[in-house]
Design an enzyme around this catalytic site. Structure first.
Site, mmCIF file in Angstrom:
data_model
loop_
_atom_site.group_PDB
_atom_site.id
_atom_site.type_symbol
_atom_site.label_atom_id
_atom_site.label_comp_id
_atom_site.label_asym_id
_atom_site.label_seq_id
_atom_site.Cartn_x
_atom_site.Cartn_y
_atom_site.Cartn_z
ATOM 1 N N HIS A 396 0.811 -1.211 0.000
ATOM 2 C CA HIS A 396 0.000 0.000 0.000
ATOM 3 C C HIS A 396 0.852 1.271 0.000
ATOM 4 C CE1 HIS A 396 -3.844 1.771 -0.105
ATOM 5 N NE2 HIS A 396 -4.446 1.063 0.818
ATOM 6 N N ASP A 400 -2.149 2.000 -4.838
ATOM 7 C CA ASP A 400 -3.415 2.465 -4.281
ATOM 8 C C ASP A 400 -4.473 1.373 -4.387
ATOM 9 O OD1 ASP A 400 -2.334 4.961 -3.755
ATOM 10 O OD2 ASP A 400 -2.933 5.773 -5.701
#
Length: 424
Positions: A396, A400
């Site tokens: 992450h 995204d």
């Protein structure tokens, strides 16, 4: 008589120290030239250390799990003649065992191997008496095999180096009718109070460190989507019927590799490596797909290089070749490193959902779950379809959530409409 001293070899790549993972001999053993004496572990690979001489082991230079400097005394062997006590250089390692990739699964210690010829197990006297607390030498794979067969390993005579119990010894034991399968059923319900302590060394230590490193450094998140694979399974069956005899059988994996290649054209941020120390993301044009493969030493990840330039059958042949090399302990470091994205599958044991751990420094890993037939509603009708989940994880820090979802949806569309895999 003289003494031949073998020093810890220089494995190369600027490595100053290595971990002594396992001895294959003990003091008093007679060894022959090219017999494997020990396994040592570098940051990337398990390496066998062979004997350059015939002789008798008189001293061992360390204990399993000990980190030893290159050039330190590894083992001393009594030999005919003057020996080399004053100056000793370690023999060049002759076999590189599977490298420990930055993988998502625990890996057991490498099974014992010896380059020197070993006697075949004999059917005469496969049983041996050992003390109740004596733990015979055997690889993890052999121990599990014995457990599955209901054999007490301490009763089996080993024909390997230093009395190591081999798979063939278990077969010889069974052939003599010594298996515990003949014991009373009540024995299966007897209380047990035994314990076994296993050192976390060698490959187990390296993979544990990398697993911990991956989960601590990367911000993992997973995304799961179900895919209707009925059409692509029909295509696979048709291609195997038509071309299987001449080109080889296709599994689902080459189709998944092809889907990754096509989807990555629109999502290049998934085919990347993240150097978090330098704060640099490197996106690669080449698609080097790591394909998780189960072996006797655990889960290895051989790499299908330049998957973007391979046909279905080319990918299938390379996957098969690499899988066999990994299972046989013959995959090189180059074949087990350098992936840009990883595909992991447990096949029929894949379960419904999994949460794979990233293969750092990669930023995406695609996990394949098992195929099951389920009733689905298609155009208002309930029909039986073959369904499969993809359980994938992403970093992450780099990827995204929306991009990850769109990427997996792109793979889903390609697999559900398999003609699109080949439309340019």
């Amino acid at each position: 008589m003289g003494t031949h001293v073998i020093k810890m070899p220089d494995i190369g790549e600027g490595i100053a120290e290595v971990e002594l993972s396992q001895w294959h001999v003990k003091v008093g053993d007679l060894v022959v030239e090219d017999q494997v004496l020990a396994d040592v572990m570098t940051d990337k690979a398990m390496v066998d250390i062979p004997s350059p001489v015939h002789g008798k082991v008189i001293a061992l230079g360390g204990q399993p799990g000990e980190v030893m400097a290159v050039g330190s005394v590894l083992i001393s062997i009594e030999v005919e003649g003057a020996g080399n006590l004053k100056e000793s250089a370690a023999p060049a390692p002759v076999k590189e065992a599977p490298a420990v990739p930055k993988a998502e699964a625990l890996v057991e210690s490498k099974p014992a191997a010896a380059a020197a010829p070993r006697p075949a197990p004999v059917c005469q006297g496969p049983m041996v008496a050992r003390e109740a607390d004596e733990r015979p030498l055997a690889s993890p794979a052999v121990r599990k095999h014995a457990l599955d067969l209901g054999i007490q390993l301490r009763l089996v005579r080993g024909s390997g180096p230093a009395g190591r119990v081999l798979h063939e010894d278990l077969e010889a034991y069974l052939a003599q009718g010594q298996s515990n399968a003949s014991t009373p059923v009540a024995a299966a319900y007897a209380q047990r109070n035994d314990e076994e302590q296993i050192q976390v060394i060698g490959m187990r230590r390296k993979i544990a460190q990398r697993m911990q490193d991956a989960t601590q450094r990367a911000a993992h998140f997973s995304y799961v989507e179900e895919i209707d694979v009925t059409a692509i399974e029909e295509l696979r069956a048709h291609l195997n019927e038509k071309h299987g005899a001449s080109r080889g059988k296709l599994t689902l994996l080459p189709f998944l590799v092809r889907a990754l290649v096509v989807a990555l054209r629109d999502f290049p941020q998934m085919n990347a490596r993240y150097d978090d120390e330098a704060q640099v993301i490197t996106r690669l044009g080449a698609v080097h797909v790591g394909v998780a493969t189960q072996s006797d030493v655990g889960l290895m990840v051989p790499v299908v290089r330049h998957a973007e330039a391979r046909s279905l059958w080319d990918s299938a042949a390379e996957i098969s070749r690499l899988a066999n090399a990994a299972r046989n302990g013959k995959a090189s470091r180059d074949e087990l490193s350098g992936s840009t994205i990883t595909l992991t599958s447990l096949g029929a044991l894949g379960g419904i959902v999994s949460t794979p751990v990233l293969n750092l420094p990669e930023v995406a890993i695609v996990g394949v779950n098992k195929i099951v037939e389920r009733p689905m509603v298609v155009k208002g009708q309930v029909v039986i379809r073959k369904m499969m989940n993809l359980s994938s994880s992403f970093d992450h820090r780099v990827v995204d959530g929306m991009d990850a979802a769109l990427f997996i949806q792109a793979i889903r569309g390609l697999l559900e409409q398999p003609a699109t895999l080949f439309v340019e």
